[in-house]
Design an enzyme around this catalytic site. Structure first.
Site, PDB file in Angstrom:
ATOM      1  N   GLY A  72      28.074  18.443  37.269  1.00  0.00           N
ATOM      2  CA  GLY A  72      26.754  18.795  37.601  1.00  0.00           C
ATOM      3  C   GLY A  72      27.588  19.385  39.311  1.00  0.00           C
TER       4      GLY A  72
ATOM      5  NE  ARG B 117      26.839   8.881  34.999  1.00  0.00           N
ATOM      6  CZ  ARG B 117      27.827   8.710  36.526  1.00  0.00           C
ATOM      7  NH1 ARG B 117      27.256   8.462  37.349  1.00  0.00           N
ATOM      8  NH2 ARG B 117      28.486   9.652  36.287  1.00  0.00           N
TER       9      ARG B 117
ATOM     10  NE  ARG C 119      25.015  16.906  33.948  1.00  0.00           N
ATOM     11  CZ  ARG C 119      25.788  15.856  34.845  1.00  0.00           C
ATOM     12  NH1 ARG C 119      27.018  16.788  34.482  1.00  0.00           N
ATOM     13  NH2 ARG C 119      25.762  15.868  36.383  1.00  0.00           N
TER      14      ARG C 119
ATOM     15  CB  SER D  15      21.731  11.478  45.544  1.00  0.00           C
ATOM     16  OG  SER D  15      21.178  10.644  44.306  1.00  0.00           O
TER      17      SER D  15
ATOM     18  CB  SER E 288      20.182  15.359  45.908  1.00  0.00           C
ATOM     19  OG  SER E 288      21.144  15.605  45.308  1.00  0.00           O
TER      20      SER E 288
ATOM     21  NE  ARG F 290      29.948   7.888  39.667  1.00  0.00           N
ATOM     22  CZ  ARG F 290      31.406   8.465  40.852  1.00  0.00           C
ATOM     23  NH1 ARG F 290      31.627   6.985  41.281  1.00  0.00           N
ATOM     24  NH2 ARG F 290      31.516   9.169  41.772  1.00  0.00           N
TER      25      ARG F 290
ATOM     26  CD  GLU G 284      26.686   8.276  44.338  1.00  0.00           C
ATOM     27  OE1 GLU G 284      27.329   9.376  45.797  1.00  0.00           O
ATOM     28  OE2 GLU G 284      25.370   8.610  44.572  1.00  0.00           O
TER      29      GLU G 284
END
Length: 362
Positions: A7, A260, A35, A110, A82, A301, A229
């Site tokens: 990203g 996520r 995205r 964020s 952000s 992640r 995150e």
């Protein structure tokens, strides 16, 4: 330029490409097509850029660089990321009129990342007016100016420390992360407070951060809107906790490397967990877990979240752990090396979290 599914790359570099002399084509993985990039694309077009994206607001796209960009005022909805704001601010000193970015949507996620952007720009001589220093709410202004070359100390990526600190919390062990900064704008620094609330103890000295667990993990009710995150690792710990957890403020994670929230719900429940997806987060009720395959969805992640669960649950297999190479290429070796220590403290080697603590000329 192949951005993969990064990203930061797909959002930060199109403004730079506007300053190139000629076309720059951006493409990426299939997930990158889903995205959102409209915040950056629409803003650059309104500032005078020519961009071909067939009206999709996503990759693939071509920026026709003209060597300069007019810049000026622009309004965007950055409530989904952000990075839309940071992307415009970082290149703004080179725009003919600089930039005035006005956020028109709901709450920005964020925010610490925007603070990092502003601090970095100011450190090299840019003039930035922003809300947190008395400026107009939801408005950032960067004046056109020459930037100053200087030496910078590159901090380690603190979010990369999360699985290692979590390992101490789960096992009752101790982990030391050298070079943890005494003062930082990185959102990953919130791990100290969050993991302490979940049952650990930390000591920050000039050597670094030492985190000690008791082997008991407590549930938590926490707003993660500024540190989204960190959600996968916290969710993994919450599934192993002694009480329920509620993770709030992270609806924007549905637009990350994968959805996520949906992925964590499916994978933890697939191991016997009890996770419910809410409008802006997760509700996690701990249950005894069993082994099984933990899918990563090509999300680094997600892979580290599965590794955390695997510390306490036998038979957990991480599908495609190699996806951790996006941010931590040595993760599998670091993880097994940590677990191979016979007893006592386990250290994370200096520089292992993404950037050595050394002087670099810029």
């Amino acid at each position: 330029m192949d951005v993969g599914n990064a990203g930061t790359v797909m959002r930060f570099l199109p403004p730079v490409a506007c300053l190139a002399d000629g076309p720059v084509h951006f493409d990426g993985d299939p997930r990158s097509y889903e995205r959102p990039l409209h915040g950056v694309i629409d803003a650059l077009k309104s500032l005078g850029a020519r961009i071909d994206d067939d009206g999709r607001g996503t990759l693939p796209l071509t920026v026709h660089g003209a060597g300069a960009l007019d810049g000026g005022p622009v309004s965007i909805d950055a409530s989904s990321s952000s990075q839309f704001v940071s992307a415009l601010l970082l290149s703004a000193p080179r725009f003919n009129q600089g930039v005035e970015v006005r956020h028109t949507g709901s709450a920005l996620p964020s925010m610490p990342h925007i603070r990092m952007t502003v601090d970095m720009l100011r450190s090299v001589g840019a003039q930035v007016d922003e809300p947190e220093s008395g400026g107009e709410p939801d408005v950032w202004r960067v004046s056109p100016s020459a930037l100053l070359g200087r030496d910078l100390t590159v901090e380690p990526d603190l979010s990369n420390a999360q699985p290692f600190l979590a390992a101490a919390l789960v096992t009752g062990g101790r982990v030391t992360v050298p070079d943890w900064p005494l003062r930082t704008t990185q959102p990953g620094d919130a791990l100290r407070e969050i993991f302490t609330a979940m049952g650990g103890a930390c000591e920050l000295t000039e050597r670094g951060l030492t985190f000690t667990g008791t082997g008991s993990v407590h549930g938590i009710d926490v707003d993660l809107s500024e540190v989204g995150e960190l959600t996968p690792g916290i969710a993994a710990l919450a599934a192993l906790a002694d009480s329920p957890s509620t993770l709030r403020g992270v609806a924007h994670l549905r637009l990350h490397e994968t959805d996520r929230l949906a992925a964590l719900t499916k994978e933890i429940n697939g191991l016997g967990g009890d996770v419910t997806e809410t409008a802006d987060g997760l509700r996690i009720n701990p249950r005894p877990l069993h082994g099984g395959t933990f899918h990563t969805y090509d999300d680094h992640r997600m892979a580290t979240a599965g590794a955390i669960i695997g510390l306490a649950v036998a038979g957990v297999e991480i599908e495609n752990v190699a996806t951790t190479a996006k941010t931590l290429p040595d993760f599998p070796d670091m993880w097994t090396g940590m677990l191979g220590e016979p007893s006592g403290a386990v250290g994370v080697s200096s520089g292992a979290l993404g950037a050595p603590a050394a002087r670099r000329g810029v």
